[in-house]
Design a protein around this motif. Structure first.
Motif, PDB file in Angstrom:
ATOM      1  N   LEU A 351      -2.339  17.424 -10.795  1.00 35.14           N
ATOM      2  CA  LEU A 351      -2.040  17.135  -9.244  1.00 35.14           C
ATOM      3  C   LEU A 351      -0.792  16.250  -8.992  1.00 35.14           C
ATOM      4  O   LEU A 351      -0.082  16.640  -8.063  1.00 35.14           O
ATOM      5  CB  LEU A 351      -3.235  16.580  -8.547  1.00 35.14           C
ATOM      6  N   VAL A 352      -1.005  15.390  -9.877  1.00 34.06           N
ATOM      7  CA  VAL A 352       0.210  14.458  -9.857  1.00 34.06           C
ATOM      8  C   VAL A 352       1.455  14.953  -9.979  1.00 34.06           C
ATOM      9  O   VAL A 352       2.571  14.557  -9.553  1.00 34.06           O
ATOM     10  CB  VAL A 352       0.148  13.201 -10.769  1.00 34.06           C
ATOM     11  N   ALA A 353       1.522  15.709 -11.157  1.00 30.96           N
ATOM     12  CA  ALA A 353       2.746  16.459 -11.625  1.00 30.96           C
ATOM     13  C   ALA A 353       3.066  17.737 -10.580  1.00 30.96           C
ATOM     14  O   ALA A 353       4.357  17.738 -10.429  1.00 30.96           O
ATOM     15  CB  ALA A 353       2.458  16.965 -12.891  1.00 30.96           C
ATOM     16  N   LEU A 354       2.102  18.195  -9.983  1.00 30.36           N
ATOM     17  CA  LEU A 354       2.525  19.239  -8.818  1.00 30.36           C
ATOM     18  C   LEU A 354       3.199  18.586  -7.806  1.00 30.36           C
ATOM     19  O   LEU A 354       4.217  19.175  -7.217  1.00 30.36           O
ATOM     20  CB  LEU A 354       1.068  19.790  -8.369  1.00 30.36           C
ATOM     21  N   MET A 355       2.729  17.325  -7.327  1.00 30.38           N
ATOM     22  CA  MET A 355       3.602  16.605  -6.321  1.00 30.38           C
ATOM     23  C   MET A 355       5.053  16.317  -6.630  1.00 30.38           C
ATOM     24  O   MET A 355       5.774  16.121  -6.080  1.00 30.38           O
ATOM     25  CB  MET A 355       2.780  15.292  -5.882  1.00 30.38           C
ATOM     26  N   ARG A 356       5.244  15.656  -7.989  1.00 32.78           N
ATOM     27  CA  ARG A 356       6.419  15.468  -8.422  1.00 32.78           C
ATOM     28  C   ARG A 356       7.306  16.615  -8.508  1.00 32.78           C
ATOM     29  O   ARG A 356       8.431  16.339  -8.354  1.00 32.78           O
ATOM     30  CB  ARG A 356       6.171  14.884 -10.051  1.00 32.78           C
ATOM     31  N   ASP A 357       6.705  17.900  -8.939  1.00 31.47           N
ATOM     32  CA  ASP A 357       7.582  18.894  -8.779  1.00 31.47           C
ATOM     33  C   ASP A 357       7.880  19.458  -7.457  1.00 31.47           C
ATOM     34  O   ASP A 357       9.143  19.875  -7.182  1.00 31.47           O
ATOM     35  CB  ASP A 357       6.651  20.279  -9.327  1.00 31.47           C
ATOM     36  N   ALA A 358       6.949  19.153  -6.299  1.00 35.20           N
ATOM     37  CA  ALA A 358       7.209  19.646  -5.029  1.00 35.20           C
ATOM     38  C   ALA A 358       8.438  18.588  -4.703  1.00 35.20           C
ATOM     39  O   ALA A 358       9.313  18.931  -3.574  1.00 35.20           O
ATOM     40  CB  ALA A 358       6.031  19.234  -4.145  1.00 35.20           C
ATOM     41  N   ARG A 359       8.227  17.298  -4.964  1.00 37.00           N
ATOM     42  CA  ARG A 359       9.325  16.204  -4.528  1.00 37.00           C
ATOM     43  C   ARG A 359      10.828  16.580  -4.956  1.00 37.00           C
ATOM     44  O   ARG A 359      11.603  16.622  -4.410  1.00 37.00           O
ATOM     45  CB  ARG A 359       9.051  15.089  -5.064  1.00 37.00           C
ATOM     46  N   ALA A 360      10.685  17.041  -6.562  1.00 41.12           N
ATOM     47  CA  ALA A 360      11.850  17.411  -6.743  1.00 41.12           C
ATOM     48  C   ALA A 360      12.537  18.785  -6.118  1.00 41.12           C
ATOM     49  O   ALA A 360      13.774  18.734  -5.858  1.00 41.12           O
ATOM     50  CB  ALA A 360      11.891  18.122  -8.451  1.00 41.12           C
ATOM     51  N   ALA A 361      11.490  19.626  -5.590  1.00 35.95           N
ATOM     52  CA  ALA A 361      11.869  20.802  -4.860  1.00 35.95           C
ATOM     53  C   ALA A 361      12.661  20.389  -3.757  1.00 35.95           C
ATOM     54  O   ALA A 361      13.563  20.977  -3.157  1.00 35.95           O
ATOM     55  CB  ALA A 361      10.858  21.688  -4.756  1.00 35.95           C
ATOM     56  N   VAL A 362      11.929  19.516  -3.023  1.00 38.04           N
ATOM     57  CA  VAL A 362      12.594  19.189  -1.509  1.00 38.04           C
ATOM     58  C   VAL A 362      13.961  18.524  -1.768  1.00 38.04           C
ATOM     59  O   VAL A 362      14.669  18.556  -1.063  1.00 38.04           O
ATOM     60  CB  VAL A 362      11.677  17.956  -1.001  1.00 38.04           C
ATOM     61  N   GLN A 363      13.996  17.701  -2.802  1.00 36.71           N
ATOM     62  CA  GLN A 363      15.485  16.753  -3.041  1.00 36.71           C
ATOM     63  C   GLN A 363      16.336  18.000  -3.373  1.00 36.71           C
ATOM     64  O   GLN A 363      17.680  17.885  -3.199  1.00 36.71           O
ATOM     65  CB  GLN A 363      15.036  15.921  -4.364  1.00 36.71           C
ATOM     66  N   ALA A 364      16.088  19.032  -4.080  1.00 40.70           N
ATOM     67  CA  ALA A 364      17.053  20.136  -4.502  1.00 40.70           C
ATOM     68  C   ALA A 364      17.440  20.946  -3.344  1.00 40.70           C
ATOM     69  O   ALA A 364      18.140  22.058  -3.501  1.00 40.70           O
ATOM     70  CB  ALA A 364      16.640  20.894  -5.621  1.00 40.70           C
ATOM     71  N   GLY A 365      16.410  20.978  -2.265  1.00 38.06           N
ATOM     72  CA  GLY A 365      16.744  21.896  -1.314  1.00 38.06           C
ATOM     73  C   GLY A 365      16.177  23.266  -1.284  1.00 38.06           C
ATOM     74  O   GLY A 365      16.517  24.181  -0.681  1.00 38.06           O
ATOM     75  N   THR A 366      15.054  23.377  -2.357  1.00 39.46           N
ATOM     76  CA  THR A 366      14.352  24.704  -2.933  1.00 39.46           C
ATOM     77  C   THR A 366      13.197  24.650  -2.427  1.00 39.46           C
ATOM     78  O   THR A 366      12.546  25.679  -3.057  1.00 39.46           O
ATOM     79  CB  THR A 366      14.878  25.044  -4.263  1.00 39.46           C
ATOM     80  N   PHE A 367      12.571  23.899  -1.587  1.00 35.53           N
ATOM     81  CA  PHE A 367      11.253  23.911  -1.446  1.00 35.53           C
ATOM     82  C   PHE A 367      10.630  24.922  -0.801  1.00 35.53           C
ATOM     83  O   PHE A 367       9.462  25.535  -1.284  1.00 35.53           O
ATOM     84  CB  PHE A 367      10.695  22.817  -0.440  1.00 35.53           C
ATOM     85  N   ALA A 368      10.983  25.669   0.044  1.00 33.57           N
ATOM     86  CA  ALA A 368      10.667  26.866   0.794  1.00 33.57           C
ATOM     87  C   ALA A 368      10.318  27.969  -0.534  1.00 33.57           C
ATOM     88  O   ALA A 368       9.312  28.599  -0.460  1.00 33.57           O
ATOM     89  CB  ALA A 368      11.502  27.379   2.058  1.00 33.57           C
ATOM     90  N   GLY A 369      11.500  28.328  -1.306  1.00 35.63           N
ATOM     91  CA  GLY A 369      11.177  29.168  -2.220  1.00 35.63           C
ATOM     92  C   GLY A 369      10.513  28.936  -3.197  1.00 35.63           C
ATOM     93  O   GLY A 369       9.558  29.606  -3.831  1.00 35.63           O
ATOM     94  N   TRP A 370      10.351  27.698  -3.754  1.00 35.28           N
ATOM     95  CA  TRP A 370       9.456  26.972  -4.636  1.00 35.28           C
ATOM     96  C   TRP A 370       8.024  27.245  -4.471  1.00 35.28           C
ATOM     97  O   TRP A 370       7.305  27.621  -5.232  1.00 35.28           O
ATOM     98  CB  TRP A 370       9.993  25.690  -5.026  1.00 35.28           C
ATOM     99  N   SER A 371       7.726  26.726  -3.091  1.00 34.24           N
ATOM    100  CA  SER A 371       6.410  26.856  -2.795  1.00 34.24           C
ATOM    101  C   SER A 371       5.872  28.150  -2.533  1.00 34.24           C
ATOM    102  O   SER A 371       4.740  28.453  -2.842  1.00 34.24           O
ATOM    103  CB  SER A 371       6.351  25.860  -1.366  1.00 34.24           C
ATOM    104  N   ARG A 372       6.618  29.198  -2.044  1.00 38.59           N
ATOM    105  CA  ARG A 372       6.371  30.318  -1.920  1.00 38.59           C
ATOM    106  C   ARG A 372       6.071  31.112  -3.161  1.00 38.59           C
ATOM    107  O   ARG A 372       5.022  31.939  -3.445  1.00 38.59           O
ATOM    108  CB  ARG A 372       7.541  31.169  -1.210  1.00 38.59           C
ATOM    109  N   ASP A 373       6.871  30.869  -4.144  1.00 42.92           N
ATOM    110  CA  ASP A 373       6.629  31.336  -5.416  1.00 42.92           C
ATOM    111  C   ASP A 373       5.557  30.700  -6.445  1.00 42.92           C
ATOM    112  O   ASP A 373       4.811  31.209  -6.917  1.00 42.92           O
ATOM    113  CB  ASP A 373       8.040  31.110  -6.372  1.00 42.92           C
TER     114      ASP A 373
END
Length: 385
Positions: A351-373
């Motif tokens: 769970l900690v790593a999942l939120m780290r990945d989510a944070r990176a996706a937001v920072q990269a501007g790819t969260f919508a696609g990352w979260s959907r996938d």
């Protein structure tokens, strides 16, 4: 004097955001999952384990610590940070959920809640004022208001009564909190932050009214969202997060209380939530369940008996980098304590790593696609528990 609490949003992607929450005991990169140490211990894990896996903020519970070993005893020992040897930020829940879950053992009145201890049956009473003193003694960085919690599917009338009482109790918490901040300067953490809690069940009008009353009632460091993941359907929870997201200030952290399943964290981030906590990863780990990117699995299943692979390919937790599923299954079958520890460690790390990945996706501007996938992949395999 500059407040030791600051929140800066560094990136946004839709309603999801990445930021930094600064506290007296350090910075918390958000979004972040907070492991739960109810009794000043994240079950089966050492504080050094938590540091190694990347946890930065943990949670403890005022109800349980009041009953055992006692908040005054913990204060005498230097507060929670020193007592449990954790030097990072801590949040304490007020115990509202625990008190109101004592069906048949408690009596609710406007003054507070009288109840019998689940440990020894002794008579206890929690009021907004007494809870503020308890949380002051414990010395967490962030403390939660005392609120009235009802089941997730509660009818509108009951949810309204609880929501309005929570708002009234918040004002009493605020007064007591400000008095303690001014007068009790020798507390373990002299400057704390009080978070209010948005209530209202699964009723959009009540959630909206609660949020607006809270926002109008003070300049809060952050906001809690409570009374969810307590029996309601997941779509109802997500709908309430959409409502709350539109009402709370965007320049303060939002904390979704007691929510910790992977899909709910991803859905929560998409709706503007910054902080999460839940007992699920360690509780499930003790029963043999473990998280993977394709759903929840159970290590006790016979299919893992000769499996040399780790719990999750590519996972960097101490369990996956050292041990096979076959070995960990053996530990559970043989009732060896190490098995409980390894799955608890893996689940918290996940769970900690999942939120780290989510944070990176937001920072990269790819969260919508990352979260959907991510969600599609997570739901692609049947969950086994």
């Amino acid at each position: 004097m500059t407040s030791p609490f600051q929140f800066q949003t560094t990136h946004t992607d839709g309603h999801a955001r990445a930021g930094v929450f600064t506290t007296p005991h350090g910075k918390v990169a958000t979004p972040q999952f907070m492991p739960v140490g109810t009794l000043a211990s994240v079950k089966a894990l050492d504080p050094e384990d938590l540091t190694r896996l990347g946890a930065t903020m943990i949670l403890a519970n005022a109800y349980h610590l009041r009953l055992r070993p006692g908040d005054e005893m913990i204060r005498t020992m230097g507060g929670l940070h020193r007592f449990m040897q954790w030097d990072g930020p801590i949040l304490t829940d007020s115990g509202g959920f625990q008190v109101f879950s004592l069906e048949g053992l408690r009596t609710i009145a406007e003054e507070g809640v009288a109840f019998r201890s689940h440990l020894d049956g002794s008579r206890q009473q929690f009021t907004p004022e007494s809870v503020m003193q308890i949380e002051r003694n414990l010395g967490a960085d962030v403390i939660m208001q005392f609120d009235h919690v009802v089941p997730g599917q509660s009818p509108h009338e009951l949810a309204k009564v609880a929501m309005e009482r929570s708002v009234r109790w918040l004002e009493r918490c605020r007064v007591a909190f400000e008095r303690l901040q001014a007068d009790d300067t020798r507390a373990p953490t002299p400057v704390q932050a009080l978070f209010p809690i948005v209530q209202g069940g699964i009723h959009a009008d009540l959630r909206r009214d609660s949020a607006r009353s809270i926002v109008n009632g003070g300049d809060w460091v952050g906001y809690g969202v409570g009374g969810l993941s307590v029996g309601e359907a997941k779509p109802d929870m997500y709908a309430m997060l959409d409502v709350v997201n539109g009402e709370l200030p965007t320049n303060r952290p939002r904390y979704l209380m007691g929510v910790g399943f992977p899909e709910d964290l991803v859905e929560g981030v998409a709706r503007g939530i910054d902080l999460f906590d839940c007992v699920a990863p360690t509780r499930m780990g003790r029963t043999g369940a473990f998280f993977t990117r394709t759903g929840r699995k159970n290590i006790k299943n016979a299919q893992w008996r000769l499996d040399p692979a780790p719990l999750e390919d590519g996972c960097t937790c101490a369990a996956c980098t050292r041990f096979s599923k076959a070995y960990i299954r053996h530990l559970f079958v043989a009732e060896e304590i190490l098995g409980l520890r390894l799955l608890s460690l893996h689940n918290v790390h996940f769970l900690v790593a999942l939120m780290r990945d989510a944070r990176a996706a937001v920072q990269a501007g790819t969260f919508a696609g990352w979260s959907r996938d991510w969600l599609a992949h997570y739901h692609s395999s049947k969950t086994t528990s």
